[in-house]
Design a protein around this motif. Structure first.
Motif, PDB file in Angstrom:
ATOM      1  N   THR A 140       0.795  -1.228   0.000  1.00 26.08           N
ATOM      2  CA  THR A 140       0.000   0.000   0.000  1.00 26.08           C
ATOM      3  C   THR A 140       0.830   1.283   0.000  1.00 26.08           C
ATOM      4  OG1 THR A 140      -0.164  -0.057   2.419  1.00 26.08           O
ATOM      5  CG2 THR A 140      -1.906  -1.155   1.171  1.00 26.08           C
ATOM      6  N   GLY A 141       2.147   1.176   0.164  1.00 22.18           N
ATOM      7  CA  GLY A 141       2.960   2.381   0.203  1.00 22.18           C
ATOM      8  C   GLY A 141       2.730   3.179   1.478  1.00 22.18           C
ATOM      9  N   LEU A 142       2.865   4.482   1.382  1.00 18.10           N
ATOM     10  CA  LEU A 142       2.680   5.370   2.529  1.00 18.10           C
ATOM     11  C   LEU A 142       1.292   5.987   2.516  1.00 18.10           C
ATOM     12  CD1 LEU A 142       6.102   7.255   2.519  1.00 18.10           C
ATOM     13  CD2 LEU A 142       5.314   5.657   4.279  1.00 18.10           C
ATOM     14  N   ALA A 143       0.650   6.034   3.672  1.00 14.86           N
ATOM     15  CA  ALA A 143      -0.634   6.723   3.804  1.00 14.86           C
ATOM     16  C   ALA A 143      -0.413   8.226   3.696  1.00 14.86           C
ATOM     17  CB  ALA A 143      -1.278   6.369   5.142  1.00 14.86           C
ATOM     18  N   ASN A 144      -1.478   8.961   3.345  1.00 14.75           N
ATOM     19  CA  ASN A 144      -1.367  10.414   3.225  1.00 14.75           C
ATOM     20  C   ASN A 144      -0.859  11.054   4.511  1.00 14.75           C
ATOM     21  OD1 ASN A 144      -2.250  10.429   0.573  1.00 14.75           O
ATOM     22  ND2 ASN A 144      -4.381  10.763   1.104  1.00 14.75           N
ATOM     23  N   ALA A 145      -1.346  10.565   5.650  1.00 17.42           N
ATOM     24  CA  ALA A 145      -0.925  11.136   6.932  1.00 17.42           C
ATOM     25  C   ALA A 145       0.570  10.933   7.160  1.00 17.42           C
ATOM     26  CB  ALA A 145      -1.729  10.507   8.072  1.00 17.42           C
ATOM     27  N   ASP A 146       1.104   9.805   6.699  1.00 14.71           N
ATOM     28  CA  ASP A 146       2.536   9.550   6.856  1.00 14.71           C
ATOM     29  C   ASP A 146       3.352  10.445   5.929  1.00 14.71           C
ATOM     30  OD1 ASP A 146       2.095   7.559   8.742  1.00 14.71           O
ATOM     31  OD2 ASP A 146       1.873   6.009   7.209  1.00 14.71           O
ATOM     32  N   VAL A 147       2.862  10.651   4.717  1.00 17.17           N
ATOM     33  CA  VAL A 147       3.546  11.537   3.774  1.00 17.17           C
ATOM     34  C   VAL A 147       3.596  12.958   4.333  1.00 17.17           C
ATOM     35  CG1 VAL A 147       3.416  12.600   1.486  1.00 17.17           C
ATOM     36  CG2 VAL A 147       3.004  10.154   1.739  1.00 17.17           C
ATOM     37  N   GLU A 148       2.522  13.396   4.964  1.00 14.91           N
ATOM     38  CA  GLU A 148       2.452  14.758   5.491  1.00 14.91           C
ATOM     39  C   GLU A 148       3.402  14.984   6.660  1.00 14.91           C
ATOM     40  OE1 GLU A 148      -1.582  15.817   6.293  1.00 14.91           O
ATOM     41  OE2 GLU A 148      -2.202  15.637   4.188  1.00 14.91           O
ATOM     42  N   ARG A 149       3.908  13.927   7.247  1.00 13.91           N
ATOM     43  CA  ARG A 149       4.906  14.070   8.311  1.00 13.91           C
ATOM     44  C   ARG A 149       6.281  14.418   7.754  1.00 13.91           C
ATOM     45  NH1 ARG A 149       1.817   9.676  10.578  1.00 13.91           N
ATOM     46  NH2 ARG A 149       1.051  10.220  12.664  1.00 13.91           N
ATOM     47  N   CYS A 150       6.438  14.343   6.444  1.00 14.75           N
ATOM     48  CA  CYS A 150       7.737  14.541   5.819  1.00 14.75           C
ATOM     49  C   CYS A 150       7.845  15.915   5.161  1.00 14.75           C
ATOM     50  CB  CYS A 150       7.990  13.442   4.783  1.00 14.75           C
ATOM     51  SG  CYS A 150       8.008  11.774   5.499  1.00 14.75           S
ATOM     52  N   ASN A 151       9.058  16.294   4.821  1.00 14.47           N
ATOM     53  CA  ASN A 151       9.313  17.610   4.242  1.00 14.47           C
ATOM     54  C   ASN A 151       9.294  17.626   2.725  1.00 14.47           C
ATOM     55  OD1 ASN A 151      11.232  17.215   6.835  1.00 14.47           O
ATOM     56  ND2 ASN A 151      10.393  19.263   6.831  1.00 14.47           N
ATOM     57  N   ALA A 152       9.454  16.482   2.106  1.00 12.66           N
ATOM     58  CA  ALA A 152       9.456  16.394   0.648  1.00 12.66           C
ATOM     59  C   ALA A 152       8.902  15.040   0.236  1.00 12.66           C
ATOM     60  CB  ALA A 152      10.866  16.585   0.090  1.00 12.66           C
ATOM     61  N   LEU A 153       8.367  14.991  -0.972  1.00 16.61           N
ATOM     62  CA  LEU A 153       7.825  13.757  -1.531  1.00 16.61           C
ATOM     63  C   LEU A 153       8.589  13.442  -2.811  1.00 16.61           C
ATOM     64  CD1 LEU A 153       5.672  11.498  -1.642  1.00 16.61           C
ATOM     65  CD2 LEU A 153       4.195  13.105  -2.871  1.00 16.61           C
ATOM     66  N   VAL A 154       9.169  12.253  -2.866  1.00 15.92           N
ATOM     67  CA  VAL A 154       9.990  11.856  -4.006  1.00 15.92           C
ATOM     68  C   VAL A 154       9.347  10.687  -4.740  1.00 15.92           C
ATOM     69  CG1 VAL A 154      12.154  10.737  -4.643  1.00 15.92           C
ATOM     70  CG2 VAL A 154      12.182  12.734  -3.175  1.00 15.92           C
ATOM     71  N   HIS A 155       9.290  10.828  -6.039  1.00 13.99           N
ATOM     72  CA  HIS A 155       8.841   9.757  -6.922  1.00 13.99           C
ATOM     73  C   HIS A 155      10.008   9.405  -7.837  1.00 13.99           C
ATOM     74  CE1 HIS A 155       6.481   7.416  -9.754  1.00 13.99           C
ATOM     75  NE2 HIS A 155       6.864   8.218 -10.734  1.00 13.99           N
ATOM     76  N   ILE A 156      10.413   8.148  -7.851  1.00 13.31           N
ATOM     77  CA  ILE A 156      11.526   7.728  -8.699  1.00 13.31           C
ATOM     78  C   ILE A 156      11.033   7.652 -10.143  1.00 13.31           C
ATOM     79  CG2 ILE A 156      13.123   5.847  -9.218  1.00 13.31           C
ATOM     80  CD1 ILE A 156      13.055   5.165  -6.202  1.00 13.31           C
ATOM     81  N   PRO A 157      11.630   8.428 -11.061  1.00 11.91           N
ATOM     82  CA  PRO A 157      11.131   8.500 -12.443  1.00 11.91           C
ATOM     83  C   PRO A 157      11.536   7.265 -13.257  1.00 11.91           C
ATOM     84  CG  PRO A 157      13.048   9.905 -12.201  1.00 11.91           C
ATOM     85  CD  PRO A 157      12.766   9.349 -10.836  1.00 11.91           C
ATOM     86  N   ALA A 158      10.898   6.158 -12.962  1.00 12.49           N
ATOM     87  CA  ALA A 158      11.212   4.906 -13.668  1.00 12.49           C
ATOM     88  C   ALA A 158      10.450   4.846 -14.991  1.00 12.49           C
ATOM     89  CB  ALA A 158      10.846   3.716 -12.792  1.00 12.49           C
ATOM     90  N   ASN A 159      10.670   3.775 -15.728  1.00 12.48           N
ATOM     91  CA  ASN A 159       9.985   3.541 -16.995  1.00 12.48           C
ATOM     92  C   ASN A 159       8.469   3.553 -16.779  1.00 12.48           C
ATOM     93  OD1 ASN A 159       8.972   2.610 -19.405  1.00 12.48           O
ATOM     94  ND2 ASN A 159       9.872   0.564 -19.260  1.00 12.48           N
ATOM     95  N   PRO A 160       7.736   4.500 -17.361  1.00 12.87           N
ATOM     96  CA  PRO A 160       6.294   4.576 -17.124  1.00 12.87           C
ATOM     97  C   PRO A 160       5.535   3.338 -17.583  1.00 12.87           C
ATOM     98  CG  PRO A 160       6.940   6.035 -18.917  1.00 12.87           C
ATOM     99  CD  PRO A 160       8.202   5.558 -18.279  1.00 12.87           C
ATOM    100  N   ALA A 161       6.119   2.597 -18.511  1.00 13.21           N
ATOM    101  CA  ALA A 161       5.458   1.384 -18.988  1.00 13.21           C
ATOM    102  C   ALA A 161       5.623   0.227 -18.004  1.00 13.21           C
ATOM    103  CB  ALA A 161       6.015   0.990 -20.353  1.00 13.21           C
ATOM    104  N   TYR A 162       6.619   0.331 -17.135  1.00 18.08           N
ATOM    105  CA  TYR A 162       6.847  -0.710 -16.123  1.00 18.08           C
ATOM    106  C   TYR A 162       7.640  -0.083 -14.991  1.00 18.08           C
ATOM    107  CZ  TYR A 162       7.975  -5.194 -13.972  1.00 18.08           C
ATOM    108  OH  TYR A 162       8.089  -6.242 -13.095  1.00 18.08           O
ATOM    109  N   SER A 163       6.931   0.606 -14.105  1.00 22.23           N
ATOM    110  CA  SER A 163       7.599   1.411 -13.076  1.00 22.23           C
ATOM    111  C   SER A 163       7.658   0.717 -11.723  1.00 22.23           C
ATOM    112  CB  SER A 163       6.868   2.752 -12.933  1.00 22.23           C
ATOM    113  OG  SER A 163       5.512   2.536 -12.559  1.00 22.23           O
ATOM    114  N   SER A 164       7.357  -0.569 -11.679  1.00 21.25           N
ATOM    115  CA  SER A 164       7.332  -1.298 -10.416  1.00 21.25           C
ATOM    116  C   SER A 164       8.745  -1.587  -9.926  1.00 21.25           C
ATOM    117  CB  SER A 164       6.569  -2.618 -10.582  1.00 21.25           C
ATOM    118  OG  SER A 164       6.586  -3.349  -9.380  1.00 21.25           O
TER     119      SER A 164
END
Length: 264
Positions: A140-164
Motif C-alpha cells: 500500500t505504500g505510505l498513507a497520506n498522513a505519513d507523507v504529510e509528516r515529511c518535508n518532501a515527496l519523491v517519486h523515482i522517475p522509472a519507466n512509465p510502462a513498467y515502473s514497479s
C-alpha cells in the motif's frame, strides 16, 4: 573502477559522522527479505542506520532466516536496526524527512527529484541535523498522513510502462544518491562555521501546533471544519527550509495572539 564502500578507507573522504546522520526508515514492511536486502543496500553505500516502523513481523524480523540470508554481509546493520512502534517514533529528532512514493498527492509536502532531495538532505546533515528517507509498505505504500509528516515527496522517475520497483531496489537507488550528496557536502564545505541552525522536524511540528491554536483563537480556523488549511501551511513551511530562529519568531507571534485573546 568500483565505488569505495567505506568512507574511512579513502583519504579525504566524508567523516562517518555525516553518514551516521542519515536514517533509512521502512514503514510497516511485510517481507523479511526486503528488510535484509535494505540493510545490504545501505551498507554498500556507507550507511548503517536502518529503522523499522511497525514491521508486520514485529521485532522478530531481525532474526528471520530470510532477512539474515539476504543481508549477505550486512548482518551488523540488520542486527543494529531499530524497531519502533510507529512512524512518528522513527522520525523523532529528524530535521529533514523525505517520503518515497510511487504516486503523487494533491496535498502534502512539495515534490522533489531523488537527486535534489538527497542534496537537501546532505545540506541538513552537514549542518549537524538528522535526516531520514521513508519507504512505505510493499502493498500500500505510505498513507497520506505519513507523507504529510515529511518535508518532501519523491517519486523515482522509472519507466512509465513498467515502473514497479522492489522496495530494496528503491532503497539502493536512494542510498546511492545520498552517498553522492554526502561526498559533495564534504567537499563543498557545507558545514561552514557560523551557518544558521536549521529547524528540526520537531521544532516545526511544535510551531505548527502552536500556530494552529492561535488561528483557532482568531476564528480564522474552524476546528470543526478545518478543510486543508493546516495541510497547506505545512506544505508552505516545508518549502521554506526554516531556520530555528525563524521558527521561534513564528511561535512568538502565536504566543502573543493567544495571550491577547486571553486578556480580552
Amino acid at each position: 573502477m568500483s565505488l569505495p564502500l567505506h568512507p574511512e578507507a579513502t583519504p579525504g573522504a566524508v567523516p562517518n559522522l555525516l553518514f551516521d546522520r542519515f536514517r533509512f526508515v521502512l514503514n510497516e514492511t511485510s517481507h523479511p527479505g526486503n528488510v535484509g536486502s535494505a540493510a545490504r543496500a545501505i551498507k554498500t553505500m556507507g550507511f548503517g542506520r536502518l529503522v523499522l516502523a511497525a514491521p508486520k513481523a514485529g521485532a522478530d524480523v531481525l532474526r528471520d532466516p530470510e532477512a539474515v540470508a539476504l543481508a549477505s554481509g550486512a548482518d551488523d546493520v540488520l542486527a543494529a536496526a531499530l524497531v519502533v512502534p510507529d512512524l512518528e517514533s522513527a522520525l523523532k529528532g529528524v530535521s529533514w524527512a523525505v517520503a518515497l512514493s510511487a504516486r503523487t498527492r494533491e496535498y502534502g509536502p512539495p515534490n522533489a527529484e531523488p537527486r535534489v532531495s538527497a542534496a537537501l538532505a546532505g545540506q541538513h546533515a552537514a549542518a549537524g541535523e538528522a535526516v531520514a528517507f521513508v519507504f512505505g509498505s510493499e502493498r500500500t505504500g505510505l498513507a497520506n498522513a505519513d507523507v504529510e509528516r515529511c518535508n518532501a515527496l519523491v517519486h523515482i522517475p522509472a519507466n512509465p510502462a513498467y515502473s514497479s520497483l522492489n522496495l530494496s531496489q528503491a532503497v539502493q537507488l536512494i542510498a546511492y544518491e545520498a552517498r553522492l550528496a554526502c561526498l559533495d557536502a564534504e567537499t563543498s564545505g557545507a558545514a561552514a562555521a557560523g551557518q544558521d541552525a536549521l529547524a528540526t522536524r520537531d521544532d516545526v511540528e511544535g510551531m505548527l501546533s502552536h500556530l494552529e491554536r492561535a488561528l483557532v483563537e482568531l476564528d480564522f480556523l474552524d476546528p470543526d471544519n478545518p478543510k486543508k488549511l493546516m495541510t497547506r501551511l505545512r506544505r508552505l513551511f516545508a518549502k521554506s527550509h526554516l531556520e530555528r530562529e525563524e521558527v521561534n519568531i513564528l511561535r512568538g507571534i502565536s504566543k502573543h495572539i493567544l495571550e491577547r485573546k486571553t486578556r480580552r
